[in-house]
Design a protein around this motif. Structure first.
Motif, PDB file in Angstrom:
ATOM      1  N   THR A   1      -5.128   2.552   3.907  1.00 37.14           N
ATOM      2  CA  THR A   1      -3.943   2.055   4.594  1.00 37.14           C
ATOM      3  C   THR A   1      -2.843   3.098   4.621  1.00 37.14           C
ATOM      4  N   GLY A   2      -2.790   3.912   3.566  1.00 35.87           N
ATOM      5  CA  GLY A   2      -1.798   4.977   3.516  1.00 35.87           C
ATOM      6  C   GLY A   2      -0.598   4.616   2.664  1.00 35.87           C
ATOM      7  N   PRO A   3       0.560   5.264   2.893  1.00 34.33           N
ATOM      8  CA  PRO A   3       1.742   5.055   2.059  1.00 34.33           C
ATOM      9  C   PRO A   3       2.166   3.592   2.024  1.00 34.33           C
ATOM     10  N   LEU A   4       2.468   3.114   0.823  1.00 34.26           N
ATOM     11  CA  LEU A   4       2.897   1.733   0.639  1.00 34.26           C
ATOM     12  C   LEU A   4       4.401   1.666   0.428  1.00 34.26           C
TER      13      LEU A   4
ATOM     14  N   TYR B   1      -9.315   7.732   0.470  1.00 34.34           N
ATOM     15  CA  TYR B   1      -8.013   8.230   0.024  1.00 34.34           C
ATOM     16  C   TYR B   1      -7.607   9.504   0.750  1.00 34.34           C
TER      17      TYR B   1
ATOM     18  N   GLU C   1       5.704  15.619   2.969  1.00 30.98           N
ATOM     19  CA  GLU C   1       6.680  14.599   3.325  1.00 30.98           C
ATOM     20  C   GLU C   1       7.982  14.929   2.648  1.00 30.98           C
TER      21      GLU C   1
ATOM     22  N   THR D   1       7.996   3.780  -1.929  1.00 26.11           N
ATOM     23  CA  THR D   1       8.515   4.769  -2.876  1.00 26.11           C
ATOM     24  C   THR D   1       9.365   4.052  -3.913  1.00 26.11           C
TER      25      THR D   1
ATOM     26  N   LYS E   1       5.468   7.723  -5.477  1.00 24.67           N
ATOM     27  CA  LYS E   1       4.935   7.238  -4.207  1.00 24.67           C
ATOM     28  C   LYS E   1       3.652   6.465  -4.459  1.00 24.67           C
TER      29      LYS E   1
ATOM     30  N   TRP F   1       0.227   4.683  -2.697  1.00 23.50           N
ATOM     31  CA  TRP F   1      -0.671   4.585  -1.551  1.00 23.50           C
ATOM     32  C   TRP F   1      -1.671   3.469  -1.801  1.00 23.50           C
ATOM     33  N   GLN F   2      -2.116   2.839  -0.715  1.00 29.22           N
ATOM     34  CA  GLN F   2      -3.134   1.794  -0.811  1.00 29.22           C
ATOM     35  C   GLN F   2      -4.342   2.203   0.015  1.00 29.22           C
TER      36      GLN F   2
ATOM     37  N   GLY G   1      -5.975   9.651   3.256  1.00 29.20           N
ATOM     38  CA  GLY G   1      -4.603   9.465   3.721  1.00 29.20           C
ATOM     39  C   GLY G   1      -3.563   9.910   2.720  1.00 29.20           C
ATOM     40  N   VAL G   2      -3.991  10.199   1.485  1.00 32.69           N
ATOM     41  CA  VAL G   2      -3.058  10.698   0.481  1.00 32.69           C
ATOM     42  C   VAL G   2      -2.856  12.178   0.766  1.00 32.69           C
TER      43      VAL G   2
END
Length: 330
Positions: A54-57, A315, A326, A59, A48, A50-51, A317-318
């Motif tokens: 911004t959150g998940p980019l 980070y 998830e 998979t 996974k 993440w940016q 959001g990670v």
């Protein structure tokens, strides 16, 4: 071995690279961190991305279990490693750029020039590959017990050493020329088994961890410069090195269950310890300033020199990869 050129200083690299130290874990299999990107493998066959805030980019899915991750210095590519070989990915497009046929490689690392990859195999060979064409550039034999590789300096050198589970006691850590395969230096850690390695940004200092503690070496001369002092009352603690930072004398960051350690790299004195809520299973240092500890309780951001927590943490959001927050689709 002949004289080696000694870099003038331990300034951070132009790109904010990160060094990550992690132990085998039942949930988090691998992690890489290069601001603003985080890549981690919470499941066996998926990675996974993440940016920052911004959150998940996206998979990245694999056919085999992923064992290692590394960002290229520019941050635009990611290398993932499994028993099927290594794959170089375009981070932003999420597509495969290159496959290296290094099946059953024990470990694969990107040299710091960003143009080459070095792998160690079960058959006791080190192979240097082109990260552009996938062509084999160099292959040479290494000690059978070496299971760890650490790129140094500008990309023309790397070290290999034993792992903490190899069972070998007296095997030295070896510095290699990435262009010729020649041995440049050997570092004997008091005849002890070495459990982890780290290096300063420009490759001037090397750190090794043995049962009796941590030693810092001058890479060019092979001389041990200083031994780091153990925390009082923790005679049986064996911290792993996270990074060797630049600055006034330098700082060495280490970790053990529920604690981080900050040593003076010049005197070997312990500056401070930092208790952590949740085991710091992975710790990364970015640009010599920001330390991020990914713990069971979630990520924590610290000043890499003082150990003080930094309130602003992009980070957050990670979501704790250890919590399996998830669901992972098949």
């Amino acid at each position: 071995a002949g004289a080696l050129r000694t870099p003038a200083c331990d300034d951070p690299a132009p790109q904010q690279t990160a060094r990550v130290v992690l132990e085998g874990d039942l949930v988090l299999h691998a992690l890489a961190f290069l601001p603003p990107m985080v890549a981690m493998c919470p499941g066996e066959r998926e990675v996974k991305l993440w940016q920052g805030a911004t959150g998940p980019l996206r998979t990245l899915r694999h056919t085999e279990n992923v064992t290692d991750l590394s960002f290229f210095p520019a941050g635009d590519r990611l290398m993932t490693v499994s028993s099927a070989g290594a794959i170089v990915w375009d981070v932003w497009a999420g597509r495969e750029l290159l496959k290296l046929p290094c099946a059953h490689a024990l470990v694969a690392k990107i040299l710091l020039d960003g143009d080459r990859v070095v792998t160690l195999s079960e058959s006791s060979f080190a192979t240097v590959w082109s990260a552009v064409s996938g062509r084999v550039l160099l292959r040479f034999s290494i000690p059978w017990s070496h299971r760890v590789v650490l790129p140094l300096g500008t990309g023309d050198r790397f070290v290999t050493g034993v792992s903490s589970v190899s069972g070998v006691v007296s095997e030295p850590t070896v510095l290699w020329d990435a262009n010729t395969g020649a041995v440049l230096r050997r570092y004997f850690h008091l005849g002890e088994q070495v459990s982890s390695l780290a290096a300063s940004r420009c490759g001037r200092r090397l750190g090794t961890v043995g049962f009796s503690g941590i030693a810092l070496w001058n890479v060019a001369t092979g001389a041990m410069e200083v031994a780091l002092l153990r925390p009082t009352g923790e005679a049986h603690t064996r911290p792993l090195i996270v990074d060797i930072l630049p600055g006034d004398g330098g700082v060495v960051v280490g970790r053990s269950p529920q604690k981080l350690y900050f040593w003076d790299a010049k005197t070997g004195g312990l500056r401070r310890t930092k208790s952590m809520v949740g085991f710091p299973a992975a710790v990364a240092v970015a640009g010599g300033e920001r330390l991020v500890a990914f713990t069971w309780s979630g990520p924590v951001s610290l000043d890499a020199h003082s150990g003080e927590e930094v309130v602003t943490f992009p980070y957050a959001g990670v979501v704790g990869p250890f919590m399996r927050a998830e669901a992972s689709p098949d």
